[in-house]
Design a protein around this motif. Structure first.
Motif, PDB file in Angstrom:
ATOM      1  N   ASP A   9      42.465   3.301 -35.835  1.00 33.86           N
ATOM      2  CA  ASP A   9      41.255   3.791 -35.654  1.00 33.86           C
ATOM      3  C   ASP A   9      40.385   2.631 -35.701  1.00 33.86           C
ATOM      4  O   ASP A   9      38.969   2.884 -35.548  1.00 33.86           O
ATOM      5  CB  ASP A   9      40.553   5.355 -36.693  1.00 33.86           C
ATOM      6  CG  ASP A   9      41.111   6.096 -36.106  1.00 33.86           C
ATOM      7  OD1 ASP A   9      41.604   6.026 -34.619  1.00 33.86           O
ATOM      8  OD2 ASP A   9      41.599   6.834 -36.805  1.00 33.86           O
ATOM      9  N   LYS A  10      40.518   1.389 -36.546  1.00 36.79           N
ATOM     10  CA  LYS A  10      39.750   0.210 -36.810  1.00 36.79           C
ATOM     11  C   LYS A  10      39.568  -0.967 -36.046  1.00 36.79           C
ATOM     12  O   LYS A  10      40.377  -0.766 -35.607  1.00 36.79           O
ATOM     13  CB  LYS A  10      39.459  -0.400 -38.312  1.00 36.79           C
ATOM     14  CG  LYS A  10      40.114   0.894 -39.321  1.00 36.79           C
ATOM     15  CD  LYS A  10      40.265   0.576 -40.908  1.00 36.79           C
ATOM     16  CE  LYS A  10      40.883   1.956 -41.782  1.00 36.79           C
ATOM     17  NZ  LYS A  10      39.498   2.407 -41.753  1.00 36.79           N
ATOM     18  N   GLU A  11      38.284  -1.180 -35.544  1.00 38.60           N
ATOM     19  CA  GLU A  11      37.802  -2.305 -35.157  1.00 38.60           C
ATOM     20  C   GLU A  11      38.208  -3.678 -36.111  1.00 38.60           C
ATOM     21  O   GLU A  11      38.091  -3.650 -36.914  1.00 38.60           O
ATOM     22  CB  GLU A  11      36.786  -2.461 -35.218  1.00 38.60           C
ATOM     23  CG  GLU A  11      35.790  -3.168 -34.148  1.00 38.60           C
ATOM     24  CD  GLU A  11      35.852  -3.009 -32.386  1.00 38.60           C
ATOM     25  OE1 GLU A  11      36.442  -4.429 -31.627  1.00 38.60           O
ATOM     26  OE2 GLU A  11      35.719  -2.125 -31.700  1.00 38.60           O
ATOM     27  N   ASN A  23      41.381  -2.960 -31.301  1.00 35.34           N
ATOM     28  CA  ASN A  23      42.115  -1.558 -31.365  1.00 35.34           C
ATOM     29  C   ASN A  23      43.006  -1.951 -32.075  1.00 35.34           C
ATOM     30  O   ASN A  23      43.994  -2.120 -30.972  1.00 35.34           O
ATOM     31  CB  ASN A  23      41.339  -0.286 -32.263  1.00 35.34           C
ATOM     32  CG  ASN A  23      39.905  -0.160 -32.050  1.00 35.34           C
ATOM     33  OD1 ASN A  23      39.424  -0.731 -31.358  1.00 35.34           O
ATOM     34  ND2 ASN A  23      40.003   0.634 -32.856  1.00 35.34           N
ATOM     35  N   SER A  69      36.174   0.674 -44.488  1.00 31.84           N
ATOM     36  CA  SER A  69      36.014   1.698 -43.929  1.00 31.84           C
ATOM     37  C   SER A  69      35.761   1.855 -41.952  1.00 31.84           C
ATOM     38  O   SER A  69      36.252   2.779 -41.522  1.00 31.84           O
ATOM     39  CB  SER A  69      34.470   2.630 -44.165  1.00 31.84           C
ATOM     40  OG  SER A  69      33.448   2.053 -43.833  1.00 31.84           O
ATOM     41  N   ASP A  70      35.452   1.129 -41.519  1.00 35.26           N
ATOM     42  CA  ASP A  70      34.932   0.785 -39.822  1.00 35.26           C
ATOM     43  C   ASP A  70      35.502  -0.110 -39.332  1.00 35.26           C
ATOM     44  O   ASP A  70      36.068  -0.296 -38.092  1.00 35.26           O
ATOM     45  CB  ASP A  70      34.112   0.632 -39.605  1.00 35.26           C
ATOM     46  CG  ASP A  70      32.913   2.532 -40.258  1.00 35.26           C
ATOM     47  OD1 ASP A  70      33.742   3.635 -40.234  1.00 35.26           O
ATOM     48  OD2 ASP A  70      31.743   2.029 -40.563  1.00 35.26           O
TER      49      ASP A  70
END
Length: 83
Positions: A9-11, A23, A69-70
Motif C-alpha cells: 500500500d506504500k508509494e 506501488n 508510514s506512507d
C-alpha cells in the motif's frame, strides 16, 4: 515488522531523483535464508501498451533506505527492467 499487504500500500519513491515509482506488485523472498531479496514495481506506462511487452522494475532490498508510514524511500542509480 510489516505485513506484505502493508508494504504494497506504500508509494515507492527514489530519493536520488525524487521520482514516484508506484506501488509494489510482487515481493521476492529467499526462503532458504529467510530474507527479502527485492520487490517488483510496474514498468513505465506506454501509450501503445497494446503493442508492447509488459515490463516490470526490479528493486533489490538493499536499495531500501527507509520505510515510513506512507512511503518507501529507495536509492537506485539505474533501473533494472524485467520483461
Amino acid at each position: 515488522m510489516y505485513k506484505t499487504s502493508e508494504l504494497r500500500d506504500k508509494e515507492v519513491i527514489n530519493i536520488d531523483t525524487g521520482e514516484k515509482l508506484g506501488n509494489m506488485i510482487d515481493i521476492e523472498v529467499n526462503f532458504e535464508e529467510g530474507c527479502i531479496e527485492g520487490f517488483v514495481l510496474p514498468g513505465e506506462r506506454n501509450a501503445f501498451r497494446l503493442f508492447s511487452k509488459n515490463t516490470e522494475l526490479y528493486i533489490p532490498w538493499s536499495a531500501v533506505k527507509k520505510i515510513g508510514s506512507d512511503v518507501i524511500l529507495i536509492e537506485i542509480k539505474e533501473r533494472t527492467i524485467k520483461v
